[in-house]
Design an enzyme around this catalytic site. Structure first.
Site, PDB file in Angstrom:
ATOM      1  N   ARG A 216       0.838  -1.208   0.000  1.00 37.53           N
ATOM      2  CA  ARG A 216       0.000   0.000   0.000  1.00 37.53           C
ATOM      3  C   ARG A 216       0.869   1.253   0.000  1.00 37.53           C
TER       4      ARG A 216
ATOM      5  N   CYS B 256      -0.028  17.626  -0.164  1.00 41.34           N
ATOM      6  CA  CYS B 256       0.184  16.273  -0.726  1.00 41.34           C
ATOM      7  C   CYS B 256      -0.091  15.227   0.349  1.00 41.34           C
TER       8      CYS B 256
ATOM      9  N   ARG C 133      -8.651 -23.683  17.434  1.00 48.80           N
ATOM     10  CA  ARG C 133      -7.642 -24.080  18.421  1.00 48.80           C
ATOM     11  C   ARG C 133      -8.332 -24.423  19.755  1.00 48.80           C
TER      12      ARG C 133
ATOM     13  N   LEU D 176      -3.410 -15.733  19.021  1.00 49.62           N
ATOM     14  CA  LEU D 176      -2.702 -16.841  18.364  1.00 49.62           C
ATOM     15  C   LEU D 176      -1.649 -17.496  19.264  1.00 49.62           C
TER      16      LEU D 176
ATOM     17  N   GLU E 172       3.699   9.783   7.859  1.00 53.23           N
ATOM     18  CA  GLU E 172       2.586  10.654   7.441  1.00 53.23           C
ATOM     19  C   GLU E 172       2.018  11.422   8.628  1.00 53.23           C
TER      20      GLU E 172
HETATM   21  P1  TGC Z   1       1.564  25.347   9.871  1.00 48.86           P
HETATM   22  O1  TGC Z   1       1.866  26.775  10.169  1.00 48.86           O
HETATM   23  O2  TGC Z   1       0.548  24.640  10.691  1.00 48.86           O
HETATM   24  O3  TGC Z   1       1.128  25.224   8.354  1.00 48.86           O
HETATM   25  C1  TGC Z   1       1.821  25.890   7.319  1.00 48.86           C
HETATM   26  C2  TGC Z   1       0.782  26.188   6.228  1.00 48.86           C
HETATM   27  O4  TGC Z   1       0.307  24.964   5.711  1.00 48.86           O
HETATM   28  C3  TGC Z   1      -1.114  24.846   5.909  1.00 48.86           C
HETATM   29  N1  TGC Z   1      -1.375  23.443   6.231  1.00 48.86           N
HETATM   30  C4  TGC Z   1      -1.959  22.598   5.388  1.00 48.86           C
HETATM   31  N2  TGC Z   1      -2.468  22.774   4.152  1.00 48.86           N
HETATM   32  C5  TGC Z   1      -3.010  21.707   3.552  1.00 48.86           C
HETATM   33  N3  TGC Z   1      -3.054  20.477   4.137  1.00 48.86           N
HETATM   34  C6  TGC Z   1      -2.558  20.271   5.359  1.00 48.86           C
HETATM   35  N4  TGC Z   1      -2.590  19.046   5.896  1.00 48.86           N
HETATM   36  C7  TGC Z   1      -1.979  21.356   6.055  1.00 48.86           C
HETATM   37  N5  TGC Z   1      -1.373  21.491   7.265  1.00 48.86           N
HETATM   38  C8  TGC Z   1      -1.031  22.786   7.362  1.00 48.86           C
HETATM   39  C9  TGC Z   1      -1.433  25.794   7.045  1.00 48.86           C
HETATM   40  O5  TGC Z   1      -2.771  26.212   6.980  1.00 48.86           O
HETATM   41  C10 TGC Z   1      -0.448  26.924   6.766  1.00 48.86           C
HETATM   42  O6  TGC Z   1      -0.998  27.679   5.702  1.00 48.86           O
HETATM   43  P2  TGC Z   1      -0.704  29.247   5.561  1.00 48.86           P
HETATM   44  O7  TGC Z   1      -1.589  29.711   4.466  1.00 48.86           O
HETATM   45  O8  TGC Z   1      -1.055  29.844   6.898  1.00 48.86           O
HETATM   46  O9  TGC Z   1       0.753  29.361   5.249  1.00 48.86           O
HETATM   47  O10 TGC Z   1       2.951  24.576   9.815  1.00 48.86           O
HETATM   48  P3  TGC Z   1       3.892  24.072  10.957  1.00 48.86           P
HETATM   49  O11 TGC Z   1       5.294  24.280  10.475  1.00 48.86           O
HETATM   50  O12 TGC Z   1       3.506  24.673  12.279  1.00 48.86           O
HETATM   51  O13 TGC Z   1       3.638  22.475  10.980  1.00 48.86           O
HETATM   52  C11 TGC Z   1       2.435  21.931  11.343  1.00 48.86           C
HETATM   53  C12 TGC Z   1       2.462  20.367  11.368  1.00 48.86           C
HETATM   54  C13 TGC Z   1       3.303  19.878  12.519  1.00 48.86           C
HETATM   55  C14 TGC Z   1       1.038  19.933  11.563  1.00 48.86           C
HETATM   56  C15 TGC Z   1       2.969  19.809  10.052  1.00 48.86           C
HETATM   57  O14 TGC Z   1       4.196  20.237   9.763  1.00 48.86           O
HETATM   58  C16 TGC Z   1       2.881  18.301   9.953  1.00 48.86           C
HETATM   59  O15 TGC Z   1       1.900  17.799   9.436  1.00 48.86           O
HETATM   60  N6  TGC Z   1       3.928  17.491  10.424  1.00 48.86           N
HETATM   61  C17 TGC Z   1       3.981  16.064  10.176  1.00 48.86           C
HETATM   62  C18 TGC Z   1       4.960  15.788   9.066  1.00 48.86           C
HETATM   63  C19 TGC Z   1       4.551  14.633   8.211  1.00 48.86           C
HETATM   64  O16 TGC Z   1       3.411  14.170   8.219  1.00 48.86           O
HETATM   65  N7  TGC Z   1       5.462  14.158   7.377  1.00 48.86           N
HETATM   66  C20 TGC Z   1       5.156  13.112   6.461  1.00 48.86           C
HETATM   67  C21 TGC Z   1       6.284  12.905   5.484  1.00 48.86           C
HETATM   68  S1  TGC Z   1       5.836  11.919   4.059  1.00 48.86           S
HETATM   69  C22 TGC Z   1       5.664  10.373   4.676  1.00 48.86           C
HETATM   70  O17 TGC Z   1       5.733  10.101   5.832  1.00 48.86           O
HETATM   71  C23 TGC Z   1       5.371   9.313   3.661  1.00 48.86           C
HETATM   72  S2  TGC Z   1       5.172   7.761   4.359  1.00 48.86           S
HETATM   73  C24 TGC Z   1       4.986   6.714   3.077  1.00 48.86           C
HETATM   74  C25 TGC Z   1       3.564   6.365   2.791  1.00 48.86           C
HETATM   75  O18 TGC Z   1       2.687   7.233   2.776  1.00 48.86           O
HETATM   76  O19 TGC Z   1       3.276   5.205   2.565  1.00 48.86           O
HETATM   77  P1  FAD Z   2      10.189  12.967  15.514  1.00 50.59           P
HETATM   78  O1  FAD Z   2       9.621  14.096  14.774  1.00 50.59           O
HETATM   79  O2  FAD Z   2      11.647  13.035  15.892  1.00 50.59           O
HETATM   80  O3  FAD Z   2       9.313  12.524  16.702  1.00 50.59           O
HETATM   81  C1  FAD Z   2       9.808  11.766  17.818  1.00 50.59           C
HETATM   82  C2  FAD Z   2       8.690  11.640  18.849  1.00 50.59           C
HETATM   83  O4  FAD Z   2       8.298  12.951  19.295  1.00 50.59           O
HETATM   84  C3  FAD Z   2       7.425  11.002  18.283  1.00 50.59           C
HETATM   85  O5  FAD Z   2       6.831  10.172  19.253  1.00 50.59           O
HETATM   86  C4  FAD Z   2       6.518  12.195  18.008  1.00 50.59           C
HETATM   87  O6  FAD Z   2       5.142  11.853  18.048  1.00 50.59           O
HETATM   88  C5  FAD Z   2       6.890  13.124  19.148  1.00 50.59           C
HETATM   89  N1  FAD Z   2       6.614  14.527  18.842  1.00 50.59           N
HETATM   90  C6  FAD Z   2       7.007  15.225  17.735  1.00 50.59           C
HETATM   91  N2  FAD Z   2       6.545  16.486  17.804  1.00 50.59           N
HETATM   92  C7  FAD Z   2       5.856  16.590  18.967  1.00 50.59           C
HETATM   93  C8  FAD Z   2       5.151  17.652  19.622  1.00 50.59           C
HETATM   94  N3  FAD Z   2       5.083  18.876  19.051  1.00 50.59           N
HETATM   95  N4  FAD Z   2       4.562  17.398  20.797  1.00 50.59           N
HETATM   96  C9  FAD Z   2       4.635  16.165  21.363  1.00 50.59           C
HETATM   97  N5  FAD Z   2       5.290  15.125  20.808  1.00 50.59           N
HETATM   98  C10 FAD Z   2       5.888  15.345  19.625  1.00 50.59           C
HETATM   99  N6  FAD Z   2       9.081  10.738   5.033  1.00 50.59           N
HETATM  100  C11 FAD Z   2       9.052  11.283   3.787  1.00 50.59           C
HETATM  101  O7  FAD Z   2       9.249  12.482   3.600  1.00 50.59           O
HETATM  102  N7  FAD Z   2       8.809  10.486   2.705  1.00 50.59           N
HETATM  103  C12 FAD Z   2       8.598   9.160   2.794  1.00 50.59           C
HETATM  104  O8  FAD Z   2       8.365   8.494   1.785  1.00 50.59           O
HETATM  105  C13 FAD Z   2       8.648   8.566   4.091  1.00 50.59           C
HETATM  106  N8  FAD Z   2       8.500   7.217   4.236  1.00 50.59           N
HETATM  107  C14 FAD Z   2       8.687   6.649   5.472  1.00 50.59           C
HETATM  108  C15 FAD Z   2       8.717   5.254   5.582  1.00 50.59           C
HETATM  109  C16 FAD Z   2       8.949   4.660   6.815  1.00 50.59           C
HETATM  110  C17 FAD Z   2       9.008   3.156   6.910  1.00 50.59           C
HETATM  111  C18 FAD Z   2       9.093   5.465   7.966  1.00 50.59           C
HETATM  112  C19 FAD Z   2       9.294   4.825   9.314  1.00 50.59           C
HETATM  113  C20 FAD Z   2       9.089   6.837   7.858  1.00 50.59           C
HETATM  114  C21 FAD Z   2       8.894   7.454   6.617  1.00 50.59           C
HETATM  115  N9  FAD Z   2       8.958   8.842   6.456  1.00 50.59           N
HETATM  116  C22 FAD Z   2       8.888   9.409   5.209  1.00 50.59           C
HETATM  117  C23 FAD Z   2       9.279   9.692   7.599  1.00 50.59           C
HETATM  118  C24 FAD Z   2       8.100   9.970   8.518  1.00 50.59           C
HETATM  119  O9  FAD Z   2       7.193  10.851   7.937  1.00 50.59           O
HETATM  120  C25 FAD Z   2       8.640  10.502   9.837  1.00 50.59           C
HETATM  121  O10 FAD Z   2       9.311   9.430  10.453  1.00 50.59           O
HETATM  122  C26 FAD Z   2       7.566  11.059  10.740  1.00 50.59           C
HETATM  123  O11 FAD Z   2       7.019  12.254  10.190  1.00 50.59           O
HETATM  124  C27 FAD Z   2       8.076  11.341  12.169  1.00 50.59           C
HETATM  125  O12 FAD Z   2       9.277  12.024  12.151  1.00 50.59           O
HETATM  126  P2  FAD Z   2      10.537  11.482  13.031  1.00 50.59           P
HETATM  127  O13 FAD Z   2      10.683  10.049  12.767  1.00 50.59           O
HETATM  128  O14 FAD Z   2      11.655  12.394  12.761  1.00 50.59           O
HETATM  129  O15 FAD Z   2      10.045  11.632  14.524  1.00 50.59           O
END
Ligand code: TGC
Ligand code: FAD
Length: 388
Positions: free
Chosen positions: A94, A242, A272, A342, A367
């Site tokens: 997925r 995204c 079982r 299990l 994510e």
């Molecule tokens: P913040 O000030 O809250 O937001 C900046 C601007 O972005 C807007 N915004 C969004 N817009 C669309 N969709 C969303 N989900 C949005 N979240 C925020 C927001 O309204 C603002 O807009 P503007 O017009 O005011 O500039 O930004 P922040 O720097 O305080 O961060 C907020 C936070 C922590 C929620 C955000 O950075 C976050 O979501 N952190 C988590 C990072 C994350 O999810 N990384 C994923 C990496 S990719 C991945 O893991 C792929 S896994 C592989 C797979 O999917 O299978």
């Molecule tokens: P951290 O940000 O270092 O967090 C550490 C701990 O602190 C966590 O328990 C978290 O919940 C907690 N924490 C963080 N902020 C706060 C807060 N403000 N208050 C309280 N607690 C908090 N990223 C991509 O860009 N692209 C990809 O394709 C992608 N694929 C991935 C595939 C795998 C298998 C994995 C494991 C990760 C992948 N990631 C990818 C990265 C993923 O998005 C990050 O691991 C995730 O966003 C968390 O970041 P971190 O691991 O640095 O944890």
């Protein structure tokens, strides 16, 4: 391999259109026939089943929610059901499809130039080109706004420097969507495999998502043509937009994982014998199975309503966060309970529950971690940001 019996306790099937059911059943059969016989072998070896890319493309799963460019143009519920069925097989599969469609094809489709769309989307839909999404860095995961990656404009090119970590499909990818700051603002860039200064290597030693490629990307004075910047992607907001696509798919996907675990645990518990009667005839174990069935049903309904809101253009990012947060928690708990039911059998890969249990740790984290989604919903409900 026992046939999969998908739990549908509230007749949610009746709320799906004929097309949605057809899509779901097609992918369900594909997973039973093509994924289940080979997935444990790949999980054990720590390899991604590349041989499934072509059939996944043929089934129209790559970029399936996008319109045009050879994409299937399916609605959000059909897309979600594809994710559910694929993750019933394995979260890594997925992930591959989520990243290709939701995190690479989507930004090119939404923020790319006509040339970028024509060049990348049709071969990506056919599975001939693979993509990855580089947002996370070694020191900036939950807080991507702090990223260190930089792009600098030179006369006829951008020069990129930085490191991206934990990137799904990294070493498989022909093109990486790399997020980096240009004059202090986050921008998206397309970096092609083989570009001098770009390299990728896999993270070793994973106990989770073993049948998926996870890599580190290094950019050292990596020069790319000016036309490789995504013209519509300006600011962190576009990168986060995204994530909504991929988080939506995960909310559905993990329910598939929980359904797989529930099916296996129920079957095991019925057959079982412990203390002269089936495990399933003991109250303590019924309680576990009932909890699983109830939470899966609630998760299915949450996804379906979120999908209908998305169809109507009304779903908010915070609603997507709630579904990702809740359903990952449910799937994680179901995997734990299923493994308990299990007994010792639950710790071997003769059964699938151990694989789902390990996989869900990644899905719970990527994510946006569970904690981050709590804070996103918390901010939406209260009006107070509690991130820092
Ligand atoms: P913040 O000030 O809250 O937001 C900046 C601007 O972005 C807007 N915004 C969004 N817009 C669309 N969709 C969303 N989900 C949005 N979240 C925020 C927001 O309204 C603002 O807009 P503007 O017009 O005011 O500039 O930004 P922040 O720097 O305080 O961060 C907020 C936070 C922590 C929620 C955000 O950075 C976050 O979501 N952190 C988590 C990072 C994350 O999810 N990384 C994923 C990496 S990719 C991945 O893991 C792929 S896994 C592989 C797979 O999917 O299978
Ligand atoms: P951290 O940000 O270092 O967090 C550490 C701990 O602190 C966590 O328990 C978290 O919940 C907690 N924490 C963080 N902020 C706060 C807060 N403000 N208050 C309280 N607690 C908090 N990223 C991509 O860009 N692209 C990809 O394709 C992608 N694929 C991935 C595939 C795998 C298998 C994995 C494991 C990760 C992948 N990631 C990818 C990265 C993923 O998005 C990050 O691991 C995730 O966003 C968390 O970041 P971190 O691991 O640095 O944890």
């Amino acid at each position: 391999m026992k046939p999969f019996k998908a739990i549908d306790y509230y007749q949610i099937d009746s709320l799906l259109s004929e097309e949605e059911r057809l899509v779901r059943d097609t992918i369900r059969d594909f997973v039973s026939e093509q994924v289940m016989p080979r997935i444990e072998k790949h999980h054990r070896a720590g390899t991604f089943p590349r041989e499934l890319i072509a059939p996944l493309a043929e089934l129209g799963t790559l970029g399936s929610s996008l319109q045009g460019y050879g994409c299937a143009g399916l609605g959000p519920v059909a897309y979600g059901l594809i994710m559910q069925e694929l993750e019933r097989g394995d979260s890594g599969l997925r992930s591959f499809v989520s990243v290709q469609g939701g995190l690479v094809m989507y930004p090119i489709h939404a923020f790319g130039s006509d040339e970028q769309k024509e060049r990348w989307l049709p071969p990506m839909a056919r599975g001939e080109k693979i993509g990855c999404f580089g947002l996370t860095e070694p020191d900036f995961g939950s807080n991507p706004g702090g990223m260190l990656a930089r792009a600098e404009r030179k006369a006829d090119r951008y020069v990129l420097n930085g490191t991206k970590a934990w990137i799904t499909n990294g070493t498989l990818a022909d093109v990486s969507v790399v997020w980096a700051k240009l004059d202090g603002e986050v921008n998206g860039f397309l970096v092609e495999k083989g570009t001098p200064g770009f390299s990728a290597r896999d993270h070793e030693g994973k106990f989770s998502l073993r049948a998926s490629v996870t890599s580190e990307l290094a950019l050292q004075d990596c020069a790319i043509p000016l036309e490789n910047r995504l013209p519509g992607a300006r600011g962190l907001k576009t990168a986060l937009a995204c994530l909504n696509q991929a988080r939506y798919g995960i909310a559905w996907g993990v329910i598939g994982s929980a359904m797989a675990v529930f099916d296996e645990a129920l079957e095991y518990a019925r057959t079982r014998i412990v203390f002269d009667k089936p495990v399933a005839a003991h109250q303590l174990q019924q309680r576990k199975l009932v909890w699983m069935a109830t939470e899966i049903t609630k998760g299915q309904l949450l996804c379906l309503q979120l999908g209908r809101l998305k169809e109507a253009g009304k779903a908010t990012p915070q609603q997507v966060s709630m579904a990702k947060m809740n359903n990952c928690h449910v799937a994680r708990e179901c995997a734990k309970l299923g493994r308990e039911i299990l007994g010792a059998s639950g710790i071997t890969d003769e059964y699938q529950v151990g694989r789902h249990l390990c996989n869900i740790e990644s899905v719970y984290t990527y994510e946006g971690t569970h904690d981050v989604h709590i804070l996103i919903v918390g901010q939406d409900l209260t009006g107070f940001g509690a991130f820092s």
